[in-house]
Design a protein around this motif. Sequence first.
Motif, mmCIF file in Angstrom:
data_model
loop_
_atom_site.group_PDB
_atom_site.id
_atom_site.type_symbol
_atom_site.label_atom_id
_atom_site.label_comp_id
_atom_site.label_asym_id
_atom_site.label_seq_id
_atom_site.Cartn_x
_atom_site.Cartn_y
_atom_site.Cartn_z
ATOM 1 N N UNK A 67 -28.766 -42.818 -42.334
ATOM 2 C CA UNK A 67 -28.201 -42.480 -41.027
ATOM 3 C C UNK A 67 -26.959 -41.599 -41.176
ATOM 4 N N UNK A 68 -26.091 -41.953 -42.106
ATOM 5 C CA UNK A 68 -24.871 -41.169 -42.324
ATOM 6 C C UNK A 68 -25.215 -39.771 -42.817
ATOM 7 N N UNK A 69 -26.198 -39.686 -43.703
ATOM 8 C CA UNK A 69 -26.614 -38.391 -44.251
ATOM 9 C C UNK A 69 -27.175 -37.490 -43.151
ATOM 10 N N UNK A 70 -28.038 -38.055 -42.303
ATOM 11 C CA UNK A 70 -28.631 -37.259 -41.227
ATOM 12 C C UNK A 70 -27.574 -36.835 -40.218
ATOM 13 N N UNK A 71 -26.609 -37.730 -39.951
ATOM 14 C CA UNK A 71 -25.536 -37.394 -39.023
ATOM 15 C C UNK A 71 -24.680 -36.244 -39.561
ATOM 16 N N UNK A 72 -24.523 -36.205 -40.876
ATOM 17 C CA UNK A 72 -23.682 -35.175 -41.485
ATOM 18 C C UNK A 72 -24.410 -33.844 -41.626
ATOM 19 N N UNK A 73 -25.725 -33.873 -41.964
ATOM 20 C CA UNK A 73 -26.416 -32.628 -42.327
ATOM 21 C C UNK A 73 -27.642 -32.317 -41.464
ATOM 22 N N UNK A 74 -27.953 -33.174 -40.508
ATOM 23 C CA UNK A 74 -29.046 -32.884 -39.587
ATOM 24 C C UNK A 74 -30.426 -33.125 -40.133
ATOM 25 N N UNK A 75 -30.556 -33.743 -41.277
ATOM 26 C CA UNK A 75 -31.859 -34.064 -41.845
ATOM 27 C C UNK A 75 -31.729 -35.297 -42.736
ATOM 28 N N UNK A 76 -32.871 -35.930 -43.026
ATOM 29 C CA UNK A 76 -32.845 -37.080 -43.914
ATOM 30 C C UNK A 76 -32.709 -36.624 -45.366
ATOM 31 N N UNK A 77 -32.152 -37.463 -46.231
ATOM 32 C CA UNK A 77 -32.009 -37.072 -47.642
ATOM 33 C C UNK A 77 -33.356 -36.786 -48.313
ATOM 34 N N UNK A 78 -34.392 -37.493 -47.885
ATOM 35 C CA UNK A 78 -35.735 -37.246 -48.459
ATOM 36 C C UNK A 78 -36.218 -35.846 -48.117
ATOM 37 N N UNK A 79 -35.855 -35.344 -46.925
ATOM 38 C CA UNK A 79 -36.240 -33.973 -46.542
ATOM 39 C C UNK A 79 -35.527 -32.947 -47.413
ATOM 40 N N UNK A 80 -34.269 -33.198 -47.712
ATOM 41 C CA UNK A 80 -33.522 -32.284 -48.586
ATOM 42 C C UNK A 80 -34.181 -32.217 -49.963
ATOM 43 N N UNK A 81 -34.547 -33.378 -50.485
ATOM 44 C CA UNK A 81 -35.174 -33.411 -51.814
ATOM 45 C C UNK A 81 -36.517 -32.682 -51.813
ATOM 46 N N UNK A 82 -37.296 -32.830 -50.741
ATOM 47 C CA UNK A 82 -38.590 -32.158 -50.674
ATOM 48 C C UNK A 82 -38.437 -30.654 -50.622
ATOM 49 N N UNK A 83 -37.422 -30.187 -49.946
ATOM 50 C CA UNK A 83 -37.272 -28.734 -49.754
ATOM 51 C C UNK A 83 -36.933 -28.004 -51.043
ATOM 52 N N UNK A 84 -36.383 -28.695 -52.007
ATOM 53 C CA UNK A 84 -36.026 -27.963 -53.220
ATOM 54 C C UNK A 84 -37.247 -27.682 -54.092
ATOM 55 N N UNK A 85 -38.385 -28.320 -53.778
ATOM 56 C CA UNK A 85 -39.628 -28.006 -54.458
ATOM 57 C C UNK A 85 -39.758 -28.672 -55.814
#
Length: 319
Positions: free
Chosen positions: A301-319
């Motif tokens: 929740x804190x991560x999404x509030x800070x960056x607008x996405x879930x941490x799992x989404x960030x990890x997926x985007x890096x490929x």
Amino acid sequence: MDLPLLKEGSSLVFDRADPYAVSGYVNQHVGPHGIRLARHGAPAASLSHRKFGTLDLCRISYGGSVRVTSPALETLYHLQVLLKGHCLWRGRGREHHFAPGELLLINPDDPVDLTYSEDCEKFIVKLPESLLDTACTENRWQRPSEGIRFSADRYSLREAGGLLSLLGLICEEAEAEGGPPLAHEHYSRIVAGKLLALLQNNVRRELPNGPAGTFERIAQFIEENLKQDIAPETLAELVRVSPRSLYALFERHAGTTPKHYIRQKKLERIRTCLSDPAVPVRNVTEVALDYGFLHLGRFSESYKSAFGELPSDTLKRRG
């Protein structure tokens, strides 16, 4: 003003004595000066004196109109409290009639030119330069290269906070029999520190690099220890400030509290780890736990509030 400052008989050195005898004693124990008496009358002077740690405490009345002068006090500061009568001070092209309840602060290089009324009575505290220097060192304040100087000549007791109560306590201790010398010296340093904290002077009561430099040290420490549990008390101790001053630093330089600042920096570091293909990451849970986030739901929740996405989404985007 009838103040409890050296009123006990044990401190009495002269009672209705020759003013010149009293002046000679003052020259020896309190500070260099000369006196000039009025041509008429037969004044009877009184003086009480106590040595207390590094301080000299003195209560004096000359019993008649007298002019006290000195080129300078050399290596001494004088704090003078007017108790009775009036005292005319002259200096720097100005003059002021001191009334009971006013304080006069004389620097070591200040010329002294004072005229006492017949009923004038003063309480004087003599402080050596070394004592003020020690107070600066102990409080980690910046001592000016030209020496410590108080910038105003006169103050009221109201401006001096609890100074009067402190002086009264010291006089009681001085007049009591015995007492450990180390305690007396501790009280002396307290008086010096209180004067520097309360009265206008040229001492900078900040850490050597100022508030901005202090915050930079804190920010660097946080960056280097993000995987640790960093308490605000640890940061306050690091830069030797009070918890209240620490919160003021964060409000001024980061617009938030220490706790929120640390959490945001941890989240930013985690985002970097999740985004950078060069950083080996097996899963989000591992990284979150590394940086002290034990409740994974709140972390997301804190991560999404800070960056607008879930941490799992960030990890997926890096490929």
